[in-house]
Design a protein around this motif. Structure first.
Motif, PDB file in Angstrom:
ATOM      1  N   HIS B 124      18.473  40.378  62.967  1.00 25.51           N
ATOM      2  CA  HIS B 124      18.068  39.245  62.139  1.00 25.51           C
ATOM      3  C   HIS B 124      17.150  38.312  62.928  1.00 25.51           C
ATOM      4  N   CYS B 128      15.769  30.482  60.937  1.00 23.09           N
ATOM      5  CA  CYS B 128      16.363  29.385  60.165  1.00 23.09           C
ATOM      6  C   CYS B 128      15.462  28.146  60.054  1.00 23.09           C
ATOM      7  N   CYS B 131      13.050  28.914  57.346  1.00 24.66           N
ATOM      8  CA  CYS B 131      13.570  29.732  56.248  1.00 24.66           C
ATOM      9  C   CYS B 131      14.048  28.827  55.116  1.00 24.66           C
ATOM     10  N   CYS B 137      22.564  29.196  52.920  1.00 21.71           N
ATOM     11  CA  CYS B 137      22.509  30.593  53.334  1.00 21.71           C
ATOM     12  C   CYS B 137      23.904  31.069  53.690  1.00 21.71           C
ATOM     13  N   VAL B 229      20.716  35.542  51.429  1.00 23.16           N
ATOM     14  CA  VAL B 229      19.939  35.063  52.571  1.00 23.16           C
ATOM     15  C   VAL B 229      18.554  34.645  52.098  1.00 23.16           C
ATOM     16  N   GLY B 230      17.669  34.390  53.034  1.00 23.15           N
ATOM     17  CA  GLY B 230      16.342  33.890  52.666  1.00 23.15           C
ATOM     18  C   GLY B 230      15.305  34.985  52.537  1.00 23.15           C
TER      19      GLY B 230
HETATM   20  S1  SF4 Z   1      18.364  34.112  55.994  1.00 23.42           S
HETATM   21 FE1  SF4 Z   1      19.840  32.553  56.607  1.00 23.42          FE
HETATM   22  S2  SF4 Z   1      20.364  33.099  58.689  1.00 23.42           S
HETATM   23 FE2  SF4 Z   1      18.492  34.207  58.183  1.00 23.42          FE
HETATM   24  S3  SF4 Z   1      16.826  32.909  58.875  1.00 23.42           S
HETATM   25 FE3  SF4 Z   1      17.202  32.366  56.758  1.00 23.42          FE
HETATM   26  S4  SF4 Z   1      18.662  30.663  56.841  1.00 23.42           S
HETATM   27 FE4  SF4 Z   1      18.664  31.642  58.828  1.00 23.42          FE
END
Ligand code: SF4
Ligand code: SF4
Ligand code: SF4
Ligand code: FES
Lengths: 180, 569
Positions: B124, B128, B131, B137, B229-230
């Motif tokens: 990942h 954040c 994002c 999230c 998630v984003g």
């Molecule tokens: S999906 Fe969630 S954990 Fe991943 S970058 Fe975006 S906010 Fe962060």
């Protein structure tokens, strides 16, 4: 309300002449006349600012000249007096830093509100905002004391970076996947 | 439980505590009823279960039975002996069964969650700060609960496409995708437009649109909502504002008579996005994309923001008194709107009574093609409100040739138009110029440009009130942002005009007061108070209107035939 009368001691003869007091006062004056001064001739002379001093919050660039702030708005969120106001924007796809995706279009700190708490510096995940050594904030209007993005970058300058997170990310992107 | 209806609920035990649930309840939902959370990504209450994220692992056991005799096995103290499944099971694929025991907080369960989190975070990105999902999230949330806080992964991370355009309204960042497949299932099962799928294998698995296809259906933005998630982001909302700044207000989608429940996210008087709100009787957890763009009307260029007489700005009182003079003692006609709230429609009816009671009243119909889901053929959100409040007693027509006829015959001197553009409804500008128009509306249009008096009113986001949807469900919406500067608040425009027209009693301009008035006039609302309408709305009796040929076809939670049957019964 009842009044209480405080008894006063009568003055002694020496005290009534005032001479001992004058002499001891002069002694203090004389001693200080020959000591090095502790005050500075401000603004011609400036104090040394110790590390960790919390002066005016500023925005900084990394050594490659990239603006570090990504407009995550965490500092705007954490700022107790709500001095910060950010307008986020997308970095255009043809820009060199397009992989960072997001940057502030406008970044304002209202120095009339800022309480120099340093929480913005503490919360910043990109190490983009620092309270540096500027301690004198003057202006002739309220608008002038709302520092805009250009001014914040001019005040902040460049600070060393130990991560180069986004450069690494770009290198990874260019390298692609190992087994693909 | 009423008598004669036995309690079919079964006992299950969540961390030792007894709980009664309906048989077959999904274990994740059952545990939620106990006030605990089983962290999950791929499970969604309105989609099929796939069980591919493994985040919801729990320990599960059933009371044992002796194999030979079939007798329940007992502990020494007489309590039933629980046969625990030796390995953890996924809660999302388990349905509650009588006597089932679940452990959601044991060390093993925690270890499972930590393990799953570590794997999910291996590739990942550290996105954040940039994002859009940050703040809402699930990955972020469970990473704080079960994450390790540092990474043991020293290898190079996977690189996947970022900024992929999946369709006109949806952007995809594949690096953030955790492969839960919710979006794929949504497109297949709800939107019925299967365009998304996974390609490649293992950690290279990538979400993508099928070649030559794009995610363009009118429900595409729901994928953004359900993406835990984003990875999927809305092109419109992207990088505009952080979600933690948004004030959330319950509202209703006004694009059709379905009345999807929505949440309006605004900050400091500016609306940033509209998302669906769960209502299992109306829209489940979905809404059409078209309804999410409606907030743009608030700051539209042609917004009406000032009171005026023949184009000259004036004070509200001047506008009201001229409007009253024009309406009273002349032959007036009223054009209401199916876009007004119930309260406004009722106040319009009261205005009609105040000007004489027999003013012909019209409603402009708006129909489109229903999509069989959450967009119905009747594009007025509140046609039924106009019927219930007695503003009109027939279904609206799209073409007001009756009114055009009346004007042509010279039988109308004054028109009170509430929020409609009559040039779009079969009345020509020339005809409109022959009458005096009092226009109450949110935006400028061809009708307002020939109006004698213009009274600016509030959009659905700037007031609170109720709509009645196709199921005759009265649904409340709340004020999200303040109205434009200078425009009277709440229902004041309507109550003040009514007062100027000489209505005997003053009505305070809030929905709850108007509802008190309506209780006496509308039989269906007799025992309903505005305050008592629940968040999910309440269905009122529709038997008075059973004979009307409503235009809606079947859709989610709505079947016109069944509705007609129950009304006839
Ligand atoms: S999906 Fe969630 S954990 Fe991943 S970058 Fe975006 S906010 Fe962060
Ligand atoms: S130093 Fe404190 S008050 Fe000043 S801008 Fe930063 S967070 Fe706000
Ligand atoms: S916290 Fe840092 S990166 Fe985020 S908006 Fe503030 S200065 Fe920019
Ligand atoms: S929620 Fe159960 S496996 Fe994903």
């Amino acid at each position: 309300m009842a009044t209480k009368v405080v008894e006063r001691k009568p003055l002694s003869l020496a005290e009534r002449t005032f001479l001992p007091q004058i002499v001891s006062g002069l002694r203090v004056t004389m001693k200080n006349m020959f000591k090095a001064p502790v005050t500075l001739e401000y603004p011609d002379e400036r104090p040394d600012i110790p590390p960790g001093y919390r002066g005016v919050p500023t925005l900084v660039k990394d050594p490659n000249g990239r603006e570090k702030c990504v407009s995550c708005q965490l500092c705007e969120f954490v700022c107790p007096p709500k001095a910060i106001r950010i307008t986020p924007a997308e970095i255009p796809e043809d820009a060199e830093t397009a992989h960072v995706e997001k940057a502030p279009e406008e970044f304002e700190i209202n120095m009339l509100r800022c309480i120099y708490c340093g929480l913005c510096q503490e919360v910043c995940p990109e190490e983009a905002i620092f309270l540096q050594d500027i301690f004198s904030v003057t202006g002739t209007s309220r608008e002038e004391l709302v520092f805009k993005k250009d001014k914040l970058y001019a005040l902040g300058g460049t600070l060393p970076d130990s991560h180069f997170k986004w450069d690494k990310k770009k290198a990874d992107e260019l390298a692609g996947n190992p087994h693909h | 439980m009423s008598e004669g209806q036995e309690d079919k609920r079964i006992p299950i035990y969540v961390d030792g505590e007894e709980l009664k649930v309906d048989p077959g309840t999904n274990l994740i939902d059952a545990v939620a009823l106990a006030g605990k959370e089983v962290p999950h990504y791929c499970y969604h209450p309105k989609l099929s279960v796939v069980g591919n994220c493994r985040m919801c692992l729990v320990e599960m056991g059933m009371p044992g039975r002796d194999r030979a005799t079939g007798e329940p096995m007992l502990e020494e103290d007489g309590s039933p002996k629980i046969m625990w499944v030796p390995k953890p099971v996924i809660a999302c694929a388990t349905n509650a069964a009588p006597g089932m025991h679940v452990r959601t907080e044991s060390d093993l369960v925690k270890e499972c969650r930590e393990g799953v989190m570590e794997f999910l975070l291996v590739n990942h990105p550290l996105d954040c700060p940039i994002c859009d999902q940050a703040g809402e999230c699930r990955l972020q949330e469970f990473a704080t609960d079960y994450g390790r806080g540092y990474s043991r992964f020293i290898e190079q991370k996977n690189v996947k496409p970022k900024r992929t355009r999946l369709g006109p309204r949806v952007m995809l960042d594949d690096e953030r995708c955790i492969l839960c497949s919710r979006c794929i299932r949504f497109c297949e099962e709800v939107a019925e437009d299967p365009v998304l799928g996974f390609v490649d294998r293992g950690s290279y698995t990538t979400l993508t649109a099928f070649p030559g296809k794009e995610l363009a259906n009118n429900y595409s933005l729901n994928t953004v909502d359900i993406c835990p998630v984003g990875a999927l982001t809305s092109t419109d909302f992207r990088f505009k504002m952080r979600v933690w700044f948004l004030k959330e207000t319950d509202s209703i989608d006004t694009e059709s008579s379905v009345g999807c429940n929505t949440v309006v996210g605004s900050r400091e008087g500016k609306i940033y996005r509209i998302t669906p709100r769960r209502n299992d009787h109306v829209n489940d957890t979905w809404m059409p994309d078209s309804g999410r763009a409606l907030y743009k009307q608030v700051e539209a260029e042609n917004r009406l923001t000032g009171y005026s007489i023949e184009g000259r700005p004036c004070s509200p009182d001047e506008a009201f008194s001229l409007a009253a003079t024009l309406l009273k003692g002349h032959r007036a006609a009223i054009v209401g709107s199916g876009r007004l709230s119930v309260e406004e429609q009722y106040l319009l009816r009261r205005m009609r009574e105040a000007v004489g009671g027999d003013a012909p009243t019209f409603l402009v119909g708006r129909t489109g093609e229903g999509d069989g889901k959450l967009l119905s053929a009747d594009r007025n959100p509140n046609t039924r409100g106009a019927l219930l409040t007695g503003l009109v007693d027939t279904l609206p027509k799209e073409d007001l040739h009756d009114l055009a006829h009346l004007i042509a015959e010279g039988e109308v001197d004054t028109l009170l138009v509430a929020g409609e553009d009559l040039t779009q409804a079969g009345v020509t500008r020339e005809q409109l110029k022959r009458v005096q128009i009092v226009y109450m509306g949110t935006h400028h249009n061809d009708t307002s440009s020939v109006a004698k008096v213009e009274i600016p009113v509030l959009t659905v986001f700037e007031k609170s009130g109720t709509f009645v949807n196709q199921q005759f469900r009265v649904q409340k919406f709340a004020q999200a942002v303040p109205g434009p500067k200078g425009v009277l608040f709440g229902l004041s425009n309507y109550t003040r005009l009514l007062e100027t027209l000489g209505s005997p009693r003053r009505i305070a301009p809030s929905p709850s007061n108007v509802w008190k008035e309506m209780a006496g006039d509308v039989p269906e609302f007799a025992d309903l108070r505005f305050e008592d309408i629940p968040r999910t709305g309440t269905v009122v009796d529709d038997s008075r209107f059973a004979h009307l040929p409503f235009v809606e076809g079947p859709g989610f939670h709505f079947n016109p035939e069944r509705a007609a049957e129950t009304a006839g019964a």
